[in-house]
Design a protein around this motif. Sequence first.
Motif, short mmCIF file in Angstrom:
data_model
loop_
_atom_site.label_atom_id
_atom_site.label_comp_id
_atom_site.label_asym_id
_atom_site.label_seq_id
_atom_site.Cartn_x
_atom_site.Cartn_y
_atom_site.Cartn_z
N LEU A 1 -3.10 9.44 8.79
CA LEU A 1 -3.19 8.20 9.54
C LEU A 1 -3.87 8.40 10.90
CD1 LEU A 1 0.27 6.47 8.95
CD2 LEU A 1 -1.91 6.04 7.79
N ASP A 2 -3.88 9.62 11.38
CA ASP A 2 -4.54 9.90 12.66
C ASP A 2 -6.03 9.56 12.60
OD1 ASP A 2 -4.15 10.75 15.33
OD2 ASP A 2 -5.21 12.61 14.87
N ASP A 3 -6.63 9.67 11.41
CA ASP A 3 -8.04 9.29 11.26
C ASP A 3 -8.24 7.81 11.54
OD1 ASP A 3 -8.45 11.90 10.58
OD2 ASP A 3 -9.42 11.51 8.66
N LEU A 4 -7.29 6.98 11.07
CA LEU A 4 -7.37 5.55 11.33
C LEU A 4 -7.23 5.28 12.82
CD1 LEU A 4 -5.14 4.01 8.50
CD2 LEU A 4 -7.62 3.90 8.68
N ARG A 5 -6.31 5.99 13.45
CA ARG A 5 -6.04 5.76 14.86
C ARG A 5 -7.19 6.20 15.75
NH1 ARG A 5 -3.91 8.67 19.18
NH2 ARG A 5 -3.85 10.54 17.90
N LEU B 1 -13.25 2.28 3.60
CA LEU B 1 -12.18 1.57 4.28
C LEU B 1 -12.21 1.87 5.77
CD1 LEU B 1 -9.59 -0.13 4.36
CD2 LEU B 1 -8.31 1.94 3.81
N LEU B 2 -12.27 3.15 6.12
CA LEU B 2 -12.29 3.55 7.51
C LEU B 2 -13.53 3.03 8.22
CD1 LEU B 2 -11.04 5.14 9.84
CD2 LEU B 2 -12.14 7.18 8.96
N ASN B 3 -14.67 3.14 7.58
CA ASN B 3 -15.92 2.66 8.19
C ASN B 3 -15.89 1.16 8.43
OD1 ASN B 3 -17.16 5.17 8.35
ND2 ASN B 3 -18.00 5.04 6.30
N LYS B 4 -15.37 0.41 7.46
CA LYS B 4 -15.32 -1.05 7.59
C LYS B 4 -14.38 -1.47 8.72
CE LYS B 4 -14.57 -5.35 5.05
NZ LYS B 4 -13.82 -5.97 6.19
N ILE B 5 -13.22 -0.81 8.80
CA ILE B 5 -12.26 -1.14 9.86
C ILE B 5 -12.91 -0.99 11.22
CG2 ILE B 5 -10.17 -0.34 11.02
CD1 ILE B 5 -9.10 0.40 8.20
N VAL C 1 1.71 11.62 7.66
CA VAL C 1 1.64 10.50 6.71
C VAL C 1 0.17 10.24 6.38
CG1 VAL C 1 2.19 8.08 6.27
CG2 VAL C 1 3.76 9.50 7.64
N PHE C 2 -0.13 10.06 5.07
CA PHE C 2 -1.50 9.95 4.59
C PHE C 2 -1.73 8.63 3.86
CE2 PHE C 2 -0.90 14.29 5.50
CZ PHE C 2 -2.12 14.94 5.56
N TYR C 3 -2.93 8.08 4.05
CA TYR C 3 -3.35 6.89 3.32
C TYR C 3 -4.48 7.27 2.38
CZ TYR C 3 -7.78 6.50 5.82
OH TYR C 3 -9.04 6.74 6.30
N GLN C 4 -4.72 6.45 1.36
CA GLN C 4 -5.79 6.71 0.39
C GLN C 4 -6.96 5.77 0.66
OE1 GLN C 4 -5.03 5.89 -3.84
NE2 GLN C 4 -5.95 7.87 -4.33
N THR D 1 0.84 -1.20 0.00
CA THR D 1 0.00 0.00 0.00
C THR D 1 0.87 1.25 0.00
OG1 THR D 1 -1.75 -1.12 1.23
CG2 THR D 1 -1.76 1.29 1.27
N PRO D 2 0.65 2.19 -0.94
CA PRO D 2 1.42 3.45 -0.93
C PRO D 2 0.90 4.40 0.14
CG PRO D 2 -0.14 3.44 -2.75
CD PRO D 2 -0.24 2.09 -2.11
N LEU D 3 1.81 5.19 0.68
CA LEU D 3 1.49 6.22 1.65
C LEU D 3 2.18 7.52 1.22
CD1 LEU D 3 2.15 4.21 4.94
CD2 LEU D 3 -0.08 4.68 3.93
N LEU D 4 1.54 8.65 1.47
CA LEU D 4 2.13 9.95 1.15
C LEU D 4 2.65 10.60 2.42
CD1 LEU D 4 -0.32 11.60 -1.42
CD2 LEU D 4 1.92 10.59 -1.86
N VAL D 5 3.84 11.20 2.31
CA VAL D 5 4.46 11.88 3.44
C VAL D 5 4.55 13.37 3.13
CG1 VAL D 5 6.46 11.99 4.97
CG2 VAL D 5 5.80 9.80 3.93
#
Length: 253
Positions: free
Chosen positions: A212-216, A227-231, A200-203, A79-83
């Motif tokens: 990534l803070d949104d995931l956390r 993706l976020l909702n399913k997790i 750091v950002f995910y798509q 998975t690519p991530l943007l910094v």
Amino acid sequence: MAKADATVTDNFFDPLWTEKVTVPVKRVGDTWEFFYGGDVPVKEGTLGVLTFSLERIADEKFRERVTTEKAFKVLDEGTPLLVALSDRTKQGGQIGPWPKPYPLSVPPGTTRWETVVIGPPREKPAKHPEPGQQELLPERGGLWLKLKGLEKCELLTSTVLMPKGFQEPTAISLNHAFTLLSREHEKHRISNTGNVYTRVFYQDRDKCWYPLDDLRRGVQAKAERTLLNKIWADIEKTLGWRPVFTTGKGARK
């Protein structure tokens, strides 16, 4: 003065976090009362947090429920991530390609974006692994969300593949990858560490980039962020609740 058994922090779920009050309370029968006497006069539906000693929990199953540790894989190897970086070689001008559409929460001072890729797992633990990192030695790499009860939430990664041409082609973690990128492109900085949760950002599957803070934190997301909702739906199903973490809670640089 006697010590209260618990504290209540009001406005815990207020995203603005503008005002708060700490109220000492005591358990009396089936209710929590103001420590100095009487009911706690708050509005119906008020949300808050009780903080008390672990040893005061009378139910062993409840104790286990709020202290158990679980890890959930949220992104796969490859998975690519943007910094986001603050490269000043063009006096604040944008450098290189920028993601489209732009992320909504670009860190202040960002002028450059670099792409890294989640790599394979480490072959063996590092001499000084990050907390919990040595536990993640599966067949494939990825990024995991690790929860400890209601108190702690952090992201753990396998190795990270650096952009083409880097002297060190593989970083041992996201923190290491950010440090390498910062040394290369943020030469004005005295320290080359940074908060990977915000830099750091995910798509997501809507093709937009999010920190990534949104995931956390498990933020309430708009519907297309599947993706976020399913997790977090899977986490809720497993734990029986959806943990809520305020900004900065459990964050590491």
